[in-house]
Design a protein around this motif. Sequence first.
Motif, mmCIF file in Angstrom:
data_model
loop_
_atom_site.group_PDB
_atom_site.id
_atom_site.type_symbol
_atom_site.label_atom_id
_atom_site.label_comp_id
_atom_site.label_asym_id
_atom_site.label_seq_id
_atom_site.Cartn_x
_atom_site.Cartn_y
_atom_site.Cartn_z
ATOM 1 N N ALA A 167 0.908 -1.207 -0.031
ATOM 2 C CA ALA A 167 0.052 0.119 -0.034
ATOM 3 C C ALA A 167 0.928 1.271 0.212
ATOM 4 O O ALA A 167 1.939 1.335 0.497
ATOM 5 C CB ALA A 167 -0.968 -0.029 1.086
ATOM 6 N N ASN A 220 -2.962 -6.704 4.656
ATOM 7 C CA ASN A 220 -3.645 -5.552 4.325
ATOM 8 C C ASN A 220 -5.154 -5.528 4.946
ATOM 9 O O ASN A 220 -5.689 -6.779 5.004
ATOM 10 C CB ASN A 220 -3.791 -5.324 2.844
ATOM 11 C CG ASN A 220 -2.593 -4.935 2.181
ATOM 12 O OD1 ASN A 220 -1.794 -4.413 2.495
ATOM 13 N ND2 ASN A 220 -2.665 -5.296 0.869
ATOM 14 N N ARG A 274 -8.717 2.705 -1.497
ATOM 15 C CA ARG A 274 -7.901 1.936 -1.510
ATOM 16 C C ARG A 274 -7.422 0.933 -2.694
ATOM 17 O O ARG A 274 -6.365 0.558 -2.882
ATOM 18 C CB ARG A 274 -8.379 0.618 -0.354
ATOM 19 C CG ARG A 274 -8.473 1.152 1.245
ATOM 20 C CD ARG A 274 -8.096 0.111 2.088
ATOM 21 N NE ARG A 274 -6.642 -0.553 2.084
ATOM 22 C CZ ARG A 274 -6.532 -1.911 1.797
ATOM 23 N NH1 ARG A 274 -7.653 -2.601 1.736
ATOM 24 N NH2 ARG A 274 -5.287 -2.345 1.367
ATOM 25 N N THR A 318 -3.162 0.906 -3.396
ATOM 26 C CA THR A 318 -2.808 -0.495 -2.990
ATOM 27 C C THR A 318 -2.699 -1.391 -4.186
ATOM 28 O O THR A 318 -3.330 -1.461 -5.276
ATOM 29 C CB THR A 318 -3.563 -1.057 -2.223
ATOM 30 O OG1 THR A 318 -3.881 -0.523 -1.000
ATOM 31 C CG2 THR A 318 -3.020 -2.478 -1.719
#
Length: 698
Positions: free
Chosen positions: A408, A424, A432, A436
């Motif tokens: 990330a 994660n 996200r 990521t």
Amino acid sequence: MMGLMLILTTAKHRTRRYRQLLLTSMFLLTLAPDAVFSQSLPSSTLQVVVNSNQDRVQPDGNLTLREAIQVVNGTLPLEKLSQEERKLVTSGGEFSQISFNLPPGETTIAVEKILPPLGVPRLLIDGTTQPGYEGNKSATAEIAIPTPIVSITTAPGREVLRGLTVTADRVTIRGLSIYGFTSKHGVTESTPPADIFISHRLPPPDTTEQQPPNADFPYYNRNTPPQNVVIENNWLGITPEEKMPEVTSAFGVSVFNGVNTTISRNRISYHDGSGIITSVRAEGMQVVQNIIVGNGLAGMPDGIRLDGVIDKSELRGNLICANDGSGVFLFKPQGSVTIRNNNIKFNGRRFRRAAVYLMGSNHQVKENQISYQSGAGVVITSYPQSDRNTIQNNSFFQLEGLSIDLNAQHNVGVQDFQNGDGVNPPRNSPNRKRDTANAAINTPKFLSPEFLTDINPTVGIDGIAEPDSQVDIYKVTGNNYGALTELLGTTKADNKGKFSLDLANIQPGDRISAISTHPDFGTSEPSYPAIARTLNNSPSSPISNIPSPQPQCLSSPPAPEPEIPPEPIRLQIPKNIHFALDKDYISPESAKILDKIAQAMGDNPTITAELLGHTDIRASDTYNINLAARRAKNTRNYLIKQGIAPERMTIRSLGERQLQTPGTSKLDHARNRRVEFIFQDIRGIEVIVQESDLQLER
């Protein structure tokens, strides 16, 4: 030198390196004037026999490799050869060929300066033609690569940038040992030293005419990269005696600019940097069935490092073992690569990195064996954004990290990006997806952390995963998340993410995990394992200590096993070597101790060693960590030169953090300036510590 090579792959200097190609051209013209081609190349193919290991151009009774290259290039007219030399040159055939008929005992060609580039298409340099070459005999059982007889290396006291330079289409280099090519001081950031260097002819500085693949490429359209170059059955960086040479090469094969290059069945070892490295362009490259062992000894630590345009390239069937960093490391590549059916093990000897480190999108990592890594299995970076990477059907074992780790962007440390940032959280926001790797695809979750094995012959597994994704169930070995060791079955999640699968042959205590793959996102991290149990019993505890086999990359062809295993023996070898104040070189006293350690490890191949670098308490922590790392690296490299395989040694740097003695006297400081050996042996051999090389400061 290797610090200069590291600049080659930093984004900060990417534009600068292209500008410096003009300096490269000027340097090459100065260093190797015989590399400049005449306008008239040979009108027909030539067959040339090299019968002298000298490095000279003069009309005598012997034809040298330098003369042979100039003859096929058309820069040395036949009328300038002696009558005896002309007998070694004939015309005809489908391709030009340089073959060898060197006298016995004179099969090492020590060059004084860079050889002329191989600049004529359809040229074969064939070391297998040397009398005595045994094409059916191999020194290794894992991949059969015959031992070469003809060597090309640097003359004593000389520094030569490259071994063979390829600038033409369909050039093949076969059956040679090439080693000792480097530059201690560097030339530019653009053209790294290498045993074999593949590029177009000298590029002009003007950048106006060239467009793809990068707008700032300093090439004219006419400066096309060579295509269909083949590098096969060579030993690069290693002598025919299977030794680490006194002068180690910078890189093995550098595909600086080439298309559809094939690197097949080569043994590539003992380079300061990577065994194979790409730079500007290497699309369509095939790296197949090579032995890539013990590279990255002093600089760029990865076995294979891919940069630039690498689209449609494939790494397949290679043994990638005991390199100092990652087995495969991708740095800001353009295009995608397939990594399939490789055995990637015991890497991360000096740096804790993932076995496979991916930047970019649409890569495929499938059907590999990835094991014994001082780091995670496969790490996918998130900076730059990297999506749709597929990681499937691999077998992982004994990793210091997750089998698959999606970084990330909020983790910006170098260690996080090279070795993974851990588990994660669920993808709970649109951000996200953007910050990521693999768009933060959700990790599967089992509906229960336990499942029963004694009610039905098959066990029903249920869970939730990314909707419409493929879910792969694996058997897991090791503690915590463990490693995805064996693929047990595959199913499909429905449009709400629900999945189920019946598994057979599950035993109490078995642990299973799952990954999901979606074409829009890629492959997820592994789920936390569920464990099998019986109805009347608690689940078995996972195995906490899985015994490690003897670290070994290569073995000789099979020989009869001894009927009775040898008895454990008691060794008396030192556990420490020491260093002078602020120094990292091996003293004569320490060399004597290392010779004893090398002898003991040679006599007992089941011994492994962890080399811990230490300093005294003076200087900063950062300085001492670097100093201790250099001490451990130089110690390891000394033992490699004594014949100890690199996979048997792991480097760690502790600096001043684990002092042997807490005092501040000269004797205390001397005892703390050390490399400590942590010996292990599966037979429980006892090691007695000695101390005889203390170097007190004046």
